[in-house]
Design a protein around this motif. Structure first.
Motif, PDB file in Angstrom:
ATOM      1  N   ARG A 145      10.523   2.221  -5.004  1.00 49.79           N
ATOM      2  CA  ARG A 145      10.100   3.085  -3.860  1.00 49.79           C
ATOM      3  C   ARG A 145      10.506   4.699  -3.990  1.00 49.79           C
ATOM      4  O   ARG A 145      10.112   5.763  -3.491  1.00 49.79           O
ATOM      5  CB  ARG A 145      10.324   2.809  -2.550  1.00 49.79           C
ATOM      6  N   ALA A 146      11.623   4.664  -4.944  1.00 50.50           N
ATOM      7  CA  ALA A 146      12.233   6.135  -5.285  1.00 50.50           C
ATOM      8  C   ALA A 146      11.736   6.784  -6.526  1.00 50.50           C
ATOM      9  O   ALA A 146      12.278   7.815  -6.949  1.00 50.50           O
ATOM     10  CB  ALA A 146      13.648   5.858  -5.344  1.00 50.50           C
ATOM     11  N   LEU A 147      10.874   6.029  -7.327  1.00 49.87           N
ATOM     12  CA  LEU A 147      10.294   6.696  -8.591  1.00 49.87           C
ATOM     13  C   LEU A 147       9.247   7.731  -8.284  1.00 49.87           C
ATOM     14  O   LEU A 147       8.322   7.695  -7.297  1.00 49.87           O
ATOM     15  CB  LEU A 147       9.678   5.466  -9.271  1.00 49.87           C
ATOM     16  N   PRO A 148       9.726   8.735  -8.919  1.00 49.42           N
ATOM     17  CA  PRO A 148       8.901   9.948  -8.635  1.00 49.42           C
ATOM     18  C   PRO A 148       7.532  10.177  -9.264  1.00 49.42           C
ATOM     19  O   PRO A 148       6.768  10.857  -8.544  1.00 49.42           O
ATOM     20  CB  PRO A 148       9.635  11.099  -9.244  1.00 49.42           C
ATOM     21  N   VAL A 149       7.230   9.506 -10.093  1.00 54.72           N
ATOM     22  CA  VAL A 149       5.845   9.820 -10.520  1.00 54.72           C
ATOM     23  C   VAL A 149       5.251   8.218 -10.870  1.00 54.72           C
ATOM     24  O   VAL A 149       5.733   7.126 -11.453  1.00 54.72           O
ATOM     25  CB  VAL A 149       5.718  10.311 -11.970  1.00 54.72           C
ATOM     26  N   LEU A 150       3.826   8.128 -10.972  1.00 55.08           N
ATOM     27  CA  LEU A 150       3.191   6.799 -11.332  1.00 55.08           C
ATOM     28  C   LEU A 150       3.328   6.477 -12.538  1.00 55.08           C
ATOM     29  O   LEU A 150       3.470   5.049 -12.728  1.00 55.08           O
ATOM     30  CB  LEU A 150       1.749   6.922 -11.173  1.00 55.08           C
ATOM     31  N   SER A 151       3.683   7.211 -13.750  1.00 57.92           N
ATOM     32  CA  SER A 151       3.864   6.484 -15.091  1.00 57.92           C
ATOM     33  C   SER A 151       5.192   5.727 -14.896  1.00 57.92           C
ATOM     34  O   SER A 151       5.350   4.799 -15.674  1.00 57.92           O
ATOM     35  CB  SER A 151       3.714   7.650 -16.024  1.00 57.92           C
ATOM     36  N   GLU A 152       6.303   6.263 -14.307  1.00 53.65           N
ATOM     37  CA  GLU A 152       7.355   5.570 -14.400  1.00 53.65           C
ATOM     38  C   GLU A 152       7.228   4.201 -13.392  1.00 53.65           C
ATOM     39  O   GLU A 152       7.832   3.213 -13.812  1.00 53.65           O
ATOM     40  CB  GLU A 152       8.623   6.296 -13.752  1.00 53.65           C
ATOM     41  N   ALA A 246       6.715  -9.638  -3.069  1.00 61.87           N
ATOM     42  CA  ALA A 246       7.337  -9.086  -4.226  1.00 61.87           C
ATOM     43  C   ALA A 246       6.621  -7.899  -5.009  1.00 61.87           C
ATOM     44  O   ALA A 246       7.283  -7.091  -5.507  1.00 61.87           O
ATOM     45  CB  ALA A 246       7.459 -10.232  -5.355  1.00 61.87           C
ATOM     46  N   CYS A 247       5.260  -7.774  -4.802  1.00 55.53           N
ATOM     47  CA  CYS A 247       4.632  -6.896  -5.579  1.00 55.53           C
ATOM     48  C   CYS A 247       4.464  -5.754  -4.680  1.00 55.53           C
ATOM     49  O   CYS A 247       3.835  -4.771  -4.960  1.00 55.53           O
ATOM     50  CB  CYS A 247       3.164  -7.574  -5.811  1.00 55.53           C
ATOM     51  N   SER A 248       4.419  -6.076  -3.349  1.00 57.68           N
ATOM     52  CA  SER A 248       4.140  -4.845  -2.330  1.00 57.68           C
ATOM     53  C   SER A 248       4.894  -3.513  -2.577  1.00 57.68           C
ATOM     54  O   SER A 248       4.240  -2.414  -2.494  1.00 57.68           O
ATOM     55  CB  SER A 248       4.544  -5.129  -1.063  1.00 57.68           C
ATOM     56  N   PRO A 249       6.127  -3.460  -3.207  1.00 58.96           N
ATOM     57  CA  PRO A 249       6.739  -2.037  -3.401  1.00 58.96           C
ATOM     58  C   PRO A 249       5.847  -1.270  -4.475  1.00 58.96           C
ATOM     59  O   PRO A 249       5.769   0.089  -4.283  1.00 58.96           O
ATOM     60  CB  PRO A 249       8.014  -2.414  -3.982  1.00 58.96           C
ATOM     61  N   TYR A 250       5.307  -1.939  -5.300  1.00 61.14           N
ATOM     62  CA  TYR A 250       4.525  -1.160  -6.428  1.00 61.14           C
ATOM     63  C   TYR A 250       3.215  -0.442  -5.407  1.00 61.14           C
ATOM     64  O   TYR A 250       2.960   0.553  -5.821  1.00 61.14           O
ATOM     65  CB  TYR A 250       3.833  -2.060  -7.375  1.00 61.14           C
ATOM     66  N   LEU A 251       2.550  -1.253  -4.918  1.00 68.72           N
ATOM     67  CA  LEU A 251       1.502  -0.913  -4.184  1.00 68.72           C
ATOM     68  C   LEU A 251       1.561   0.290  -3.157  1.00 68.72           C
ATOM     69  O   LEU A 251       1.129   1.309  -3.239  1.00 68.72           O
ATOM     70  CB  LEU A 251       0.760  -2.053  -3.617  1.00 68.72           C
ATOM     71  N   LEU A 252       2.780   0.174  -2.460  1.00 72.39           N
ATOM     72  CA  LEU A 252       3.118   1.078  -1.645  1.00 72.39           C
ATOM     73  C   LEU A 252       3.485   2.485  -2.046  1.00 72.39           C
ATOM     74  O   LEU A 252       3.104   3.509  -1.707  1.00 72.39           O
ATOM     75  CB  LEU A 252       4.286   0.582  -0.614  1.00 72.39           C
ATOM     76  N   ARG A 253       4.117   2.304  -3.326  1.00 74.68           N
ATOM     77  CA  ARG A 253       4.463   3.680  -4.000  1.00 74.68           C
ATOM     78  C   ARG A 253       3.280   4.280  -4.621  1.00 74.68           C
ATOM     79  O   ARG A 253       3.244   5.471  -4.766  1.00 74.68           O
ATOM     80  CB  ARG A 253       5.588   3.234  -5.076  1.00 74.68           C
ATOM     81  N   GLN A 254       2.204   3.453  -5.366  1.00 74.57           N
ATOM     82  CA  GLN A 254       0.920   3.875  -5.655  1.00 74.57           C
ATOM     83  C   GLN A 254       0.482   4.640  -4.387  1.00 74.57           C
ATOM     84  O   GLN A 254      -0.139   5.722  -4.756  1.00 74.57           O
ATOM     85  CB  GLN A 254       0.190   2.736  -6.123  1.00 74.57           C
ATOM     86  N   VAL A 255       0.251   4.290  -3.439  1.00 70.65           N
ATOM     87  CA  VAL A 255      -0.359   5.000  -2.187  1.00 70.65           C
ATOM     88  C   VAL A 255       0.357   6.220  -1.882  1.00 70.65           C
ATOM     89  O   VAL A 255      -0.035   7.254  -1.955  1.00 70.65           O
ATOM     90  CB  VAL A 255      -0.378   4.072  -0.718  1.00 70.65           C
TER      91      VAL A 255
END
Ligand code: URA
Length: 329
Positions: A145-152, A246-255
């Motif tokens: 959730r702290a990653l600044p850009v989608l590529s990361e 387990a996967c939700s953090p990726y989706l939430l960060r994508q949003v």
């Protein structure tokens, strides 16, 4: 205001591509309908078939595809859905005059091909390189959730070991599309074709999704598409709660990073995960929902529409609602 005939044409095309031959418009004479749909009908089905398709006798509520809701006005580049005279090449089978798709026919200039071979690149998009992989590295939800850009986020997801699906997947299907998209499409989980290619919604359900989006004026290039789960559950079984967690953090960060103006949640898992509720789709759709202030439109999954084609109309109506929300945003 957009021409309602464009909507009618695109709905008509969509029904035909789903195999529905019949179009019933009691209020119009055959001549009026031919004029309305010109040049779609003469190009795509013989006059006799068009005449045969226009059978009187069903009530308004049974008539799929007869409604042409005007879309709210919004300045945007002409969408392929509106400018295409005919999205696929067709041939007639002769006896029944049933048009079928000739996938080997050469492309018609200026025409968008909506039936792609599975895994083929989206017309007009840059070709997709082979899906990359990354070394396994565990990251906590907080780190993701702290990653600044989608590529990361993507680089991390490509080596994700956060659940058991890491052992059976061929590829992580992170998501793709415009990183500043107004519309975020969220599905359930990759299927076989997505697992093979590393790209979301490229199998049969994906082809229908493309058609549905196009019929509502959204092209695949305009949206960002991802899933709740980034890895395929074996044999396409339902996602397990621990996999969704387990996967939700990726989706939430994508949003958070895409910052869409509307979220289209296809299927129970997508809608229920984002809304944090367990209401079934039949009760959920049509209502006003929001995910963190972003309007969320829940609708049936395209795979469910392939099994129950009658639901296509409901999805189309939901997409019209999304269009209106976007225009109002
Ligand atoms: N179904 C989904 O929910 N997502 C995909 O990417 C493909 C099929």
């Amino acid at each position: 205001m957009n021409d309602p005939r464009d909507l009618l044409r695109s709905w008509f095309r969509q029904r035909r591509e789903l195999g529905d031959e019949e179009l019933i418009l009691e209020a119009l004479s055959p001549d009026q309908l031919r004029e309305l749909l010109s040049p779609v009908i003469p190009q795509r089905m013989g006059m006799e078939a068009a005449r045969a398709a226009m059978q009187p006798g069903r009530s308004a509520s049974e008539r799929p595809g007869t409604r042409a809701e005007p879309m709210a006005e919004r300045p945007r580049p002409a969408s392929p859905a509106r400018s295409a005279a005919s999205p696929t090449s067709t041939v007639s089978t002769g006896s029944t005059d049933t048009p079928v798709i000739d996938r080997n026919a050469p492309p018609v200039p200026g025409v968008v091909e909506t039936h792609r071979r599975e895994g083929a690149p989206v017309p007009g998009s840059t070709p997709h390189p082979p899906a990359p992989r990354a070394p396994a590295r565990y990251a906590s939800a907080e780190e993701i959730r702290a990653l600044p850009v989608l590529s990361e986020v993507r680089d991390l997801a490509l080596g994700c070991p956060r659940c058991e699906l890491a052992k059976t997947r061929k590829h992580v299907v992170f998501g793709e599309g415009r990183e500043d998209a107004d519309v975020l499409v969220v599905g359930e989980a990759p299927g076989q074709e997505e697992d093979r290619t590393g790209r979301p919604f490229v199998g049969k359900a994906g082809q229908l999704l493309d058609l549905l989006l196009l019929s509502s004026g959204f092209s695949r290039e305009q949206v960002y598409i991802c899933n709740v789960l980034k890895c395929r559950p074996p044999a396409n079984r339902n996602p397990k709660p621990e996999e969704v967690d387990a996967c939700s953090p990726y989706l939430l960060r994508q949003v958070e990073l895409v910052q869409p103006r509307v979220i289209l949640a296809f299927g129970n898992f997508a809608a229920q995960t984002l809304l944090g509720i367990d209401t079934p789709m039949g009760r959920m759709r049509g209502g006003a929902h929001q995910y963190r202030g972003i309007p969320l439109v829940p609708t049936y999954h395209p795979a469910a529409c392939l099994r129950s084609p009658a639901w296509v109309r409901a999805v189309w109506e939901d997409l019209q609602r999304a269009r209106a929300l976007l225009d109002a945003a």
